[in-house]
Design an enzyme around this catalytic site. Sequence first.
Site, PDB file in Angstrom:
ATOM      1  N   HIS A  44      26.450 -17.995 -43.989  1.00  0.00           N
ATOM      2  CA  HIS A  44      27.686 -18.451 -44.632  1.00  0.00           C
ATOM      3  C   HIS A  44      27.690 -19.965 -44.560  1.00  0.00           C
ATOM      4  O   HIS A  44      26.726 -20.581 -44.068  1.00  0.00           O
ATOM      5  CB  HIS A  44      28.918 -17.840 -43.954  1.00  0.00           C
ATOM      6  CG  HIS A  44      28.918 -18.001 -42.463  1.00  0.00           C
ATOM      7  ND1 HIS A  44      29.039 -19.225 -41.852  1.00  0.00           N
ATOM      8  CD2 HIS A  44      28.772 -17.095 -41.456  1.00  0.00           C
ATOM      9  CE1 HIS A  44      29.005 -19.071 -40.542  1.00  0.00           C
ATOM     10  NE2 HIS A  44      28.820 -17.792 -40.271  1.00  0.00           N
ATOM     11  N   HIS A  47      26.623 -21.783 -41.256  1.00  0.00           N
ATOM     12  CA  HIS A  47      25.171 -21.930 -41.071  1.00  0.00           C
ATOM     13  C   HIS A  47      24.629 -23.037 -41.991  1.00  0.00           C
ATOM     14  O   HIS A  47      23.812 -23.860 -41.593  1.00  0.00           O
ATOM     15  CB  HIS A  47      24.438 -20.634 -41.442  1.00  0.00           C
ATOM     16  CG  HIS A  47      24.799 -19.437 -40.618  1.00  0.00           C
ATOM     17  ND1 HIS A  47      25.463 -18.355 -41.137  1.00  0.00           N
ATOM     18  CD2 HIS A  47      24.561 -19.151 -39.319  1.00  0.00           C
ATOM     19  CE1 HIS A  47      25.621 -17.440 -40.197  1.00  0.00           C
ATOM     20  NE2 HIS A  47      25.091 -17.893 -39.078  1.00  0.00           N
ATOM     21  N   ARG A 219      30.529 -12.074 -38.575  1.00  0.00           N
ATOM     22  CA  ARG A 219      31.314 -10.879 -38.221  1.00  0.00           C
ATOM     23  C   ARG A 219      32.618 -10.774 -39.011  1.00  0.00           C
ATOM     24  O   ARG A 219      33.246  -9.714 -38.993  1.00  0.00           O
ATOM     25  CB  ARG A 219      31.589 -10.843 -36.719  1.00  0.00           C
ATOM     26  CG  ARG A 219      30.337 -10.535 -35.894  1.00  0.00           C
ATOM     27  CD  ARG A 219      30.658 -10.259 -34.439  1.00  0.00           C
ATOM     28  NE  ARG A 219      29.526  -9.711 -33.718  1.00  0.00           N
ATOM     29  CZ  ARG A 219      28.670 -10.425 -32.972  1.00  0.00           C
ATOM     30  NH1 ARG A 219      28.838 -11.720 -32.830  1.00  0.00           N
ATOM     31  NH2 ARG A 219      27.673  -9.822 -32.354  1.00  0.00           N
TER      32      ARG A 219
HETATM   33  P1  AMP Z   1      24.584 -17.005 -35.593  1.00  0.00           P
HETATM   34  O1  AMP Z   1      23.848 -16.594 -36.811  1.00  0.00           O
HETATM   35  O2  AMP Z   1      25.958 -16.444 -35.494  1.00  0.00           O
HETATM   36  O3  AMP Z   1      23.762 -16.828 -34.345  1.00  0.00           O
HETATM   37  O4  AMP Z   1      24.813 -18.570 -35.733  1.00  0.00           O
HETATM   38  C1  AMP Z   1      23.737 -19.453 -35.942  1.00  0.00           C
HETATM   39  C2  AMP Z   1      24.224 -20.859 -35.746  1.00  0.00           C
HETATM   40  O5  AMP Z   1      25.252 -21.146 -36.694  1.00  0.00           O
HETATM   41  C3  AMP Z   1      24.830 -21.110 -34.359  1.00  0.00           C
HETATM   42  O6  AMP Z   1      24.448 -22.388 -33.895  1.00  0.00           O
HETATM   43  C4  AMP Z   1      26.307 -21.049 -34.622  1.00  0.00           C
HETATM   44  O7  AMP Z   1      27.091 -21.767 -33.701  1.00  0.00           O
HETATM   45  C5  AMP Z   1      26.362 -21.680 -36.003  1.00  0.00           C
HETATM   46  N1  AMP Z   1      27.614 -21.308 -36.669  1.00  0.00           N
HETATM   47  C6  AMP Z   1      28.131 -20.063 -36.836  1.00  0.00           C
HETATM   48  N2  AMP Z   1      29.331 -20.119 -37.451  1.00  0.00           N
HETATM   49  C7  AMP Z   1      29.579 -21.429 -37.667  1.00  0.00           C
HETATM   50  C8  AMP Z   1      30.659 -22.159 -38.257  1.00  0.00           C
HETATM   51  N3  AMP Z   1      31.739 -21.530 -38.738  1.00  0.00           N
HETATM   52  N4  AMP Z   1      30.567 -23.501 -38.323  1.00  0.00           N
HETATM   53  C9  AMP Z   1      29.490 -24.161 -37.844  1.00  0.00           C
HETATM   54  N5  AMP Z   1      28.429 -23.537 -37.270  1.00  0.00           N
HETATM   55  C10 AMP Z   1      28.482 -22.195 -37.176  1.00  0.00           C
END
Ligand code: AMP
Length: 333
Positions: A44, A47, A219
Amino acid sequence: MSISTLPPSSIPILDSVSSCRAWRQKAFDDKKSVGFVATMGALHDGHLSLVRRSLSENDLTVVSIFVNPAQFAPHEDLGTYPRTLPRDLEQLAGQHVSVAGLSRTPSAVFVPSVRDMYPSGISQDIASQKGTFVEVKGYGHQMEGGSRPTFFRGVATVVTKLFNTVQPTNTYFGQKDIQQALLLRRMCRDLLLAYPDAEHLHIVPTERDPIDGLALSSRNSYLSADERSFASTLYRALQTAELLWSQGATKGQCIAAAITVVEEGKGKAASKGVEMRLDYIEMNDADTFEVLSNEQSGLQSKDVVILSGAVWLGKTRLIDNIVIGDLSIVRVH
Ligand code: AMP
C-alpha cells in the site's frame, strides 16, 4: 502463486538467496549504493513511501516480499495474511523518482522461499523450533512485545537473514512499527553489521488515510465496511493523549483520557454490531522502551516518548503510535 506463473514484470525478480547475492555482488562491483525495503507484501502507499525514499537516496533499490512464518504465533493470521504478488509487482513497477534528470524505478524484487530463508526449517511453535534465531534482549517484551511475545525474535531473525543477503547501503523502515524499527537499529549496532550500519537504518513517517488518519496497513483489508468506520478510534485516542501531554498532563491522565476515547468508540461500535476491544495504550521511553511512570508529565520531560497502542476490531488487530519529540535524537549508544 508460484514465481513461474507470474505475469511478466519489468522489474527483475530474484527468487532465491543465491540470485540475490549475485545481483548484490554486481552492484558492489559497479560501486552502486543499494537501498532496501523489507515487506511482507500486500503493498500500500505506506510501503511505497519507503520505496520512493529509497529510490531518491540510492542508485539501486531492492524490495523484498516475504511473509515470515517466524513472526506469527501459532494462533495468529499467517494462513490468511493477504498475498497479492502480481498486484505488488505492478505497483512497484509504477514507482518512479526523478534524480538529476534521470528516472529511477525499483531495480529488483527479492521473493525468497521459506525453505531458502529457513534452511533448518521453521515451526511457528517456538518450543519445537530448531536452528538459529536472533533475539534483541531487553527490548522485545514491552509495547507490541507484551501482546506478541515471540514477534520480535521472528522479526530480528528474518531481517538479519535479509540483511545478510541484500547487504544494503541504506535500509528503510516505517514509523508505523516504531518499536520494530528502533529495535532493528539496535540489532545492527549490537551485531556490528556493516551492511547496513545502524546509522543507515532510516525511519520513515507513517502514511495515513487522508480523511480519518487511519494508519495504512495490509491488515486493513480484513476490515468490514462497518469495522473500517471505527478503525481510526485508536489514532484519535493517541492524539487526545498527545494533546494533554503537550499541555502538561501526567502520563496517568493522558492514558486515562485515551482509554475514554476508545471506550466511547467501543460503545458506538457495539450499537452497529461491531466488536472493538482495547489491547493496550502505553507511553514508553523511545530509547530504553521502559514504561513511563504515571506521575511523569509532558512539561518535565525532554526525552522522546512513544505513545502507542493496539485495538481489536472483530478479528483484526490494529496498531498505531505517535512519537512525541524528535526521533532523530534517539541514538543507539
Ligand atoms: P510489513 O509489510 O507490514 O512488514 O511492512 C513493511 C514495512 O513497511 C515496515 O517497515 C513497516 O513499518 C512499513 N509500513 C507499513 N505500514 C506503513 C505506513 N502506513 N506508513 C509507513 N510505513 C509503513
